[in-house]
Design a protein around this motif. Structure first.
Motif, PDB file in Angstrom:
ATOM      1  N   ALA A 150       0.834  -1.205   0.000  1.00 24.53           N
ATOM      2  CA  ALA A 150       0.000   0.000   0.000  1.00 24.53           C
ATOM      3  C   ALA A 150       0.868   1.253   0.000  1.00 24.53           C
ATOM      4  O   ALA A 150       0.611   2.215  -0.735  1.00 24.53           O
ATOM      5  CB  ALA A 150      -0.931  -0.010   1.208  1.00 24.53           C
ATOM      6  N   ASP A 154       1.031   4.301  -3.220  1.00 25.13           N
ATOM      7  CA  ASP A 154       0.294   5.557  -3.079  1.00 25.13           C
ATOM      8  C   ASP A 154       1.059   6.501  -2.165  1.00 25.13           C
ATOM      9  O   ASP A 154       1.563   6.096  -1.117  1.00 25.13           O
ATOM     10  CB  ASP A 154      -1.095   5.273  -2.493  1.00 25.13           C
ATOM     11  CG  ASP A 154      -2.031   6.466  -2.555  1.00 25.13           C
ATOM     12  OD1 ASP A 154      -1.563   7.584  -2.848  1.00 25.13           O
ATOM     13  OD2 ASP A 154      -3.226   6.279  -2.285  1.00 25.13           O
ATOM     14  N   PRO A 157      -0.978   6.452   1.520  1.00 22.98           N
ATOM     15  CA  PRO A 157      -1.580   5.123   1.576  1.00 22.98           C
ATOM     16  C   PRO A 157      -2.560   5.002   2.734  1.00 22.98           C
ATOM     17  O   PRO A 157      -2.521   5.763   3.704  1.00 22.98           O
ATOM     18  CB  PRO A 157      -0.378   4.206   1.796  1.00 22.98           C
ATOM     19  CG  PRO A 157       0.596   5.062   2.555  1.00 22.98           C
ATOM     20  CD  PRO A 157       0.423   6.447   1.989  1.00 22.98           C
TER      21      PRO A 157
END
Length: 306
Positions: A150, A154, A157
């Motif tokens: 994750a 991103d 995240p």
């Protein structure tokens, strides 16, 4: 099977694999071996991970274990193509955001050469000293892998799990790779399951040749049952090698002899379904090690795909 990498000398002085000359080696020796691996086309160089070794294990394991992030970052600046593998990071010792920050930075600085190898760990005192959960380290590692993916995917995240939770916390620099590969180390049933269902690769720990076909079949079975289609890089650690006929005792388990003979032996790994092998050479000095690496790259590697 064409890929081959090497666990670096000097950075770990475990009696299980370190050569006597490494005890007095310096960072310059480590650097020379990494540069040789880069120049000779090795796929990766690898560094181990332990924070602290209890006195009861020090005689066997030693207390010299270089930090993998610091070591691989140092070597990244001195190399161009060779990939950088943590073999393996004991990921449950640290919060996944801290691990993501370190390894994303390493991937960013190296231009996308990171392979993040992770494992559950085996030293209870190390976990206790750092406030980590040794008894549930497998479940923690399962969640850490999810949290790391994750965080790599991103800038802000989101993860909500049993052990860790975070959101709305940004991390830069971003990794150069869209999704740095995560290779799972270990040969226990739990580690094989974890590699099959959560990993991009499997790093067995000490499996002899005769065990590998069964382990690989289990990996494939688990992935088929789950419907997992993501590619999985299957690894193996080869027996100790010596290219040529040594004039000293290299040990009874060492594969030695002419390049063609060694290549024939190592091709058996590819026939089992192994994608990459980690090679380890017997040596009495840094120069002998780099000479062995060159002999392997020039004489053995070209025959691995026949």
């Amino acid at each position: 099977m064409t890929a081959y990498g090497i666990q670096l000398p000097v950075q770990s002085l475990s009696t299980l694999f370190a050569e006597p000359w490494e005890a007095s080696a310096t960072p310059a020796d480590l650097l020379a071996v990494a540069r040789a691996a880069d120049r000779l086309g090795f796929d990766y160089i690898a560094c181990c991970d332990h924070v602290a070794i209890p006195r009861r294990l020090a005689a066997a394991m030693g207390t010299t274990w270089y930090d993998p992030v610091a070591t691989l970052a140092y070597l990244a600046a001195a190399t161009v193509n060779v990939r950088l593998l943590s073999h393996v990071a004991v990921a449950g010792l640290r919060h996944p955001l801290a691990t993501a920050k370190q390894y994303a930075t390493l991937d960013h600085l190296s231009g996308g050469r990171l392979i993040l190898g992770v494992g559950a760990g085996h030293v209870p005192e190390e976990f206790q000293a750092l406030g980590a959960d040794f008894e549930r380290r497998g479940a923690v590692l399962d969640e850490v892998i999810d949290a790391l993916r994750a965080a790599f995917a991103d800038e802000f995240p989101s993860h909500e799990g049993e052990f860790f939770a975070f959101r709305d916390l940004g991390q830069r620099p971003r990794p150069a790779q869209p999704a740095p590969p995560v290779w799972v180390g270990g040969s226990s049933p739990a580690a094989v399951r974890r590699a099959a269902l959560k990993g991009d690769g499997w790093l067995p720990q000490g499996d002899p040749r005769h065990r590998l076909p069964g382990q690989i079949a289990r990996l494939r079975e688990l992935r088929e049952l789950r419907g997992e289609v993501r590619p999985l890089t299957i690894g193996a650690i080869a027996e100790p090698l010596y290219v040529g006929e040594p004039d000293w005792d290299t040990g009874r388990r060492t594969l030695r002899g002419k390049a063609e003979r060694l290549a024939e032996s190592l091709r058996a790994y590819g026939a089992m379904g192994v994608d990459q092998i980690q090679v380890r050479f017997r040596s009495r000095s840094r120069d002998e090690l780099t000479d062995q690496m060159e002999a392997f790259a020039d004489g053995v590697a070209p025959y691995l795909t026949e």
